[in-house]
Scaffold this motif. Structure first.
Motif, mmCIF file in Angstrom:
data_model
loop_
_atom_site.group_PDB
_atom_site.id
_atom_site.type_symbol
_atom_site.label_atom_id
_atom_site.label_comp_id
_atom_site.label_asym_id
_atom_site.label_seq_id
_atom_site.Cartn_x
_atom_site.Cartn_y
_atom_site.Cartn_z
ATOM 1 N N SER B 397 -32.696 26.128 52.382
ATOM 2 C CA SER B 397 -31.811 26.905 53.297
ATOM 3 C C SER B 397 -32.125 26.811 54.849
ATOM 4 N N PRO B 398 -32.367 25.723 55.275
ATOM 5 C CA PRO B 398 -32.939 25.804 56.815
ATOM 6 C C PRO B 398 -31.863 26.265 57.720
ATOM 7 N N GLU B 399 -30.620 26.394 57.356
ATOM 8 C CA GLU B 399 -29.489 26.805 58.361
ATOM 9 C C GLU B 399 -29.734 28.136 58.450
ATOM 10 N N ILE B 400 -30.499 29.160 57.662
ATOM 11 C CA ILE B 400 -30.476 30.474 57.696
ATOM 12 C C ILE B 400 -31.596 30.558 59.003
ATOM 13 N N PRO B 401 -31.263 31.528 59.954
ATOM 14 C CA PRO B 401 -32.284 31.585 61.061
ATOM 15 C C PRO B 401 -33.694 31.925 60.782
ATOM 16 N N PHE B 402 -34.524 31.591 61.612
ATOM 17 C CA PHE B 402 -35.953 31.689 61.330
ATOM 18 C C PHE B 402 -36.362 33.143 61.266
ATOM 19 N N ALA B 403 -35.973 34.071 62.339
ATOM 20 C CA ALA B 403 -35.916 35.320 62.281
ATOM 21 C C ALA B 403 -35.330 36.078 61.110
ATOM 22 N N GLU B 404 -34.486 35.615 60.484
ATOM 23 C CA GLU B 404 -33.927 36.146 59.485
ATOM 24 C C GLU B 404 -34.893 35.805 58.048
ATOM 25 N N MET B 405 -35.328 34.503 58.077
ATOM 26 C CA MET B 405 -36.159 34.278 56.926
ATOM 27 C C MET B 405 -37.570 35.208 57.004
ATOM 28 N N MET B 406 -38.013 35.372 58.378
ATOM 29 C CA MET B 406 -39.088 36.052 58.439
ATOM 30 C C MET B 406 -38.900 37.610 57.947
ATOM 31 N N ARG B 407 -37.662 38.278 58.198
ATOM 32 C CA ARG B 407 -37.328 39.400 57.802
ATOM 33 C C ARG B 407 -37.439 39.473 56.320
ATOM 34 N N ARG B 408 -37.051 38.455 55.558
ATOM 35 C CA ARG B 408 -37.226 38.469 53.967
ATOM 36 C C ARG B 408 -38.564 38.589 53.607
ATOM 37 N N LEU B 409 -39.390 38.012 54.424
ATOM 38 C CA LEU B 409 -40.688 37.715 53.833
ATOM 39 C C LEU B 409 -41.447 39.253 54.152
ATOM 40 N N ARG B 410 -40.873 40.169 55.020
ATOM 41 C CA ARG B 410 -41.560 41.315 55.180
ATOM 42 C C ARG B 410 -42.202 42.048 54.289
ATOM 43 N N PRO B 411 -41.774 42.278 52.878
ATOM 44 C CA PRO B 411 -42.626 42.951 51.875
ATOM 45 C C PRO B 411 -43.615 42.285 51.785
ATOM 46 N N ALA B 412 -43.605 40.982 51.424
ATOM 47 C CA ALA B 412 -44.920 40.230 51.394
ATOM 48 C C ALA B 412 -46.181 40.499 52.544
ATOM 49 N N PHE B 413 -45.501 40.477 53.701
ATOM 50 C CA PHE B 413 -46.416 40.946 54.735
ATOM 51 C C PHE B 413 -46.885 41.999 54.748
ATOM 52 N N ILE B 414 -46.274 43.014 54.228
ATOM 53 C CA ILE B 414 -46.830 44.530 54.246
ATOM 54 C C ILE B 414 -47.803 44.599 53.344
ATOM 55 N N VAL B 415 -47.487 43.958 52.167
ATOM 56 C CA VAL B 415 -48.827 43.860 51.012
ATOM 57 C C VAL B 415 -49.858 43.103 51.662
ATOM 58 N N PHE B 416 -49.697 41.918 52.208
ATOM 59 C CA PHE B 416 -50.703 41.171 53.051
ATOM 60 C C PHE B 416 -51.535 42.250 53.886
ATOM 61 N N PHE B 417 -50.839 43.086 54.686
ATOM 62 C CA PHE B 417 -51.556 43.857 55.696
ATOM 63 C C PHE B 417 -52.171 44.869 55.078
ATOM 64 N N VAL B 418 -51.878 45.418 54.015
ATOM 65 C CA VAL B 418 -52.414 46.598 53.242
ATOM 66 C C VAL B 418 -53.694 45.915 52.335
ATOM 67 N N ALA B 419 -53.514 44.923 51.745
ATOM 68 C CA ALA B 419 -54.680 44.087 51.341
ATOM 69 C C ALA B 419 -55.661 43.693 52.303
ATOM 70 N N GLY B 420 -55.094 43.512 53.427
ATOM 71 C CA GLY B 420 -56.123 42.871 54.468
ATOM 72 C C GLY B 420 -57.111 44.005 55.045
ATOM 73 N N ILE B 421 -56.428 45.248 55.058
ATOM 74 C CA ILE B 421 -57.300 46.461 55.262
ATOM 75 C C ILE B 421 -58.111 46.663 54.432
ATOM 76 N N GLY B 422 -57.947 46.275 53.065
ATOM 77 C CA GLY B 422 -58.953 46.417 51.835
ATOM 78 C C GLY B 422 -60.104 45.336 51.911
ATOM 79 N N VAL B 423 -59.749 44.160 52.369
ATOM 80 C CA VAL B 423 -60.805 43.037 52.622
ATOM 81 C C VAL B 423 -61.494 43.383 53.708
ATOM 82 N N ALA B 424 -61.091 44.068 54.906
ATOM 83 C CA ALA B 424 -61.806 44.353 55.963
ATOM 84 C C ALA B 424 -62.701 45.617 55.532
ATOM 85 N N THR B 425 -62.359 46.558 54.858
ATOM 86 C CA THR B 425 -63.104 47.850 54.388
ATOM 87 C C THR B 425 -64.380 47.214 53.696
ATOM 88 N N GLY B 426 -63.953 46.404 52.701
ATOM 89 C CA GLY B 426 -65.155 45.998 51.863
ATOM 90 C C GLY B 426 -66.270 45.238 52.640
#
Lengths: 139, 442
Positions: B397-426
């Motif tokens: 679906s490359p016709e979907i704008p890049f910004a829209e694709m990034m918006r759909r990835l947001r839940p994964a980015f939230i988990v990635f950020f929270v887990a990143g805090i865990g990695v940094a804490t450890g």
């Protein structure tokens, strides 16, 4: 393992690596020199502003912005220039001069002419390898 | 309580390790800042935008790995031989040259001064002292170890890793010569050839030290002199030299680059098969040595080698690579390798030099270890999920704008950020513990 066998393997690998390296380097002789051209200046600006931190070329680079390999042919020159002029909500305004904008656009044009960066357009062969689609005439 | 860092303070590795830990901490801080910029688009856009944050994170991480790997090699060279290091003076010059340049690199990023090549984003002038410091390292390693004759495999790894690194480092700057940057594809091909091999070089230093450490923990040097040990070393060297093409499969590069890399990368199946075959004996070794802090990190790295290798082999098949390339699956692979393998092995060296026989009595260490590993796994999975979603977008679906694709990835980015805090804490808990003990000994 005998010491001489080890040395033999090491030297053989080093020779193979050197030959492969020379073959790859020699590929560059097929292209005209770009030093001093607008494209070359554009490349320098691209690097000085560290555009690769956010953008990709052929899928290599950062992930925050879009891949720009074929933006020139897909979106057009004016679209690129508008973004370079004032930035976006995410991309800062780099205060580029008109000459710098022209050079960067030329650089993106030369990248676009080199091939396709859209993975969906690549041909997947039966042996698991991939290749670029047939070159579009005039590009 | 852990024992104080007496041995670390006396070790030649001490300053390399502490500077490395400082860089690890900065890598974590800038990594989290960058992850936050994914969640809040435009955050710090005008003063501290992503093109500054990313190199601060990447260079800190790369130099954490390089600096600490150097420290490990120096320490183990001194430990295993009566002769010690050829020249401590040379080593000190190398350290101060390297550390000063790295600090300068980080400062130049803040001021927006770049060389702009991915991973080596600093100005080319700053590559000169880095290269020079590496020459001093090569002189010291080669003079200290003198020859390869009758030497265990880890010495071969240290010597070849050190020597090849210099070649790949110089190669990564060939773009300064107009001939090499005449064509974008040719330039990128050589750039990724050098990077692929360069990673293999620092892996040679790190894996070499881990083999030495494992020999010492198990009190058995059989593997280091064995035929299989050397065959696997040559297999690693072979991959270091020829298995970099998966970075550029999608480029209009010569077809033979793809064939060679595809073929060579499949030899990694031998390594994967070996890990699976030896899992039972690995498990009994793990039970026996689990009480050692250093061994715990070796064990965690083993698991990450397994996971990362599966991903690497998959990505080496061009027909799969076309899906994963340019997506966060590539990032997952890099994070698995640099955190799960490199960083854990480096921490095992630090804890080994720290004092060999610590028992697991410090609850904080155990907590940090598990926070780190569990968070890293979640972090890794979040990146793979983001990558799968992006792969679907770019292939179908490359016709979907890049910004829209990034918006759909947001839940994964939230988990990635929270887990990143865990990695940094450890990591930060571990760094804090090391620094605290170091201060106690003063």
């Amino acid at each position: 393992m005998n010491h001489y066998n080890k040395i033999g393997i090491l030297i053989s690998l080093a020779i193979l690596f050197s030959v492969y390296t020379v073959i790859l380097y020699s590929k560059n002789s097929e292209y005209p020199a770009v030093s001093g051209t607008s494209t070359d200046r554009g490349k320098r600006i691209w690097q000085e502003k560290n555009c690769i931190a956010c953008h990709q070329i052929y899928g290599l680079g950062g992930y925050l912005g879009p891949d720009l390999t074929n933006t020139y042919s897909e979106k057009g020159k004016d679209y690129i220039m508008a973004f370079l002029k004032s930035g976006t909500q995410v991309m800062p305004d780099f205060n580029l001069s008109q000459n710098e904008i022209n050079d960067l656009t030329e650089y993106l044009k030369s990248i676009d002419a080199s091939g396709t960066g859209r993975p969906g357009k690549l041909k997947i062969n039966d042996d698991g390898t991939i290749e670029q689609p047939e070159k579009i005439p005039g590009r | 309580m852990m024992e104080p860092l007496n041995s670390l303070r006396k070790s030649p590795a001490g300053k390399f390790f502490f500077f490395g830990l400082f860089l690890l901490a900065t890598a974590l801080i800038f990594g989290l800042t960058g992850a936050l910029q994914y969640l809040i688009p435009g955050l710090f856009r005008d003063d501290f935008s992503f093109e500054k944050v990313r190199p601060l994170h990447v260079s800190s991480a790369v130099f954490w790995i390089i600096t600490t790997a150097i420290g490990g090699v120096y320490h183990y060279i001194k430990e295993r031989s009566d002769k010690g290091i050829y020249s401590e003076k040379l080593m000190n010059i190398q350290f101060y040259l390297l550390s000063t340049t790295v600090i300068l690199i980080l400062i130049t990023y803040v001021f927006g001064i770049f060389g702009g090549r991915e991973y080596w984003e600093f100005h080319p002038y700053l590559a000169i002292p880095i290269g020079f410091s590496w020459i001093l390292f090569i002189i010291n390693v080669f003079k200290s170890l003198s020859s390869l004759r009758k030497k265990p495999v880890y010495i071969w790894m240290w010597m070849t890793g050190a020597a090849f690194f210099l070649f790949t480092f110089i190669e990564s700057y060939l773009w300064l010569i107009p001939f090499f940057r005449a064509n974008i594809v040719g330039d990128m091909m050589i750039q990724w050839k050098s990077y692929g091999s360069m990673v293999g070089c620092w892996n040679m230093l790190i894996y070499g030290s881990s083999i030495y450490l494992m020999d010492r923990i198990s009190r058995n040097e059989k593997y280091s002199y064995s035929k299989i040990g050397f065959l696997l070393y040559f297999l690693g060297l072979f991959n270091l030299m020829f298995n970099w093409g998966h970075h550029i499969y999608t480029l209009p590069a010569p077809k033979y680059v793809q064939y060679i890399s595809y073929g060579v990368s499949m030899t990694e199946l031998i390594l994967l098969g070996r890990i699976i075959m030896l899992w039972r004996s690995s498990l009994s070794t793990a039970k026996k040595n689990y009480h050692l802090y250093s061994y715990r990190f070796l064990l965690a790295a083993d698991i990450w080698i397994f996971l990362t290798l599966i991903l690497a082999i998959m990505m080496s098949v061009p027909a799969i690579n076309v899906y994963t390339h340019g997506t966060h699956i590539t990032v997952a692979h890099t994070m698995g390798a640099t955190i799960g393998i490199n960083s854990f092995l480096l921490l095992s060296f630090i804890f080994d030099v720290f004092g060999v026989k610590e028992k697991i009595s410090a609850k904080r260490f155990t907590a940090a270890y598990f926070i780190l590993n569990i968070s890293l796994f979640i972090f890794w999975i979040a990146l793979i999920i983001a990558g799968v979603l992006k792969a679907d977008w770019q292939m179908h679906s490359p016709e979907i704008p890049f910004a829209e694709m990034m918006r759909r990835l947001r839940p994964a980015f939230i988990v990635f950020f929270v887990a990143g805090i865990g990695v940094a804490t450890g990591f930060l808990m571990i760094i804090f513990k090391i620094i605290k003990h170091h201060r106690l000994t003063k």
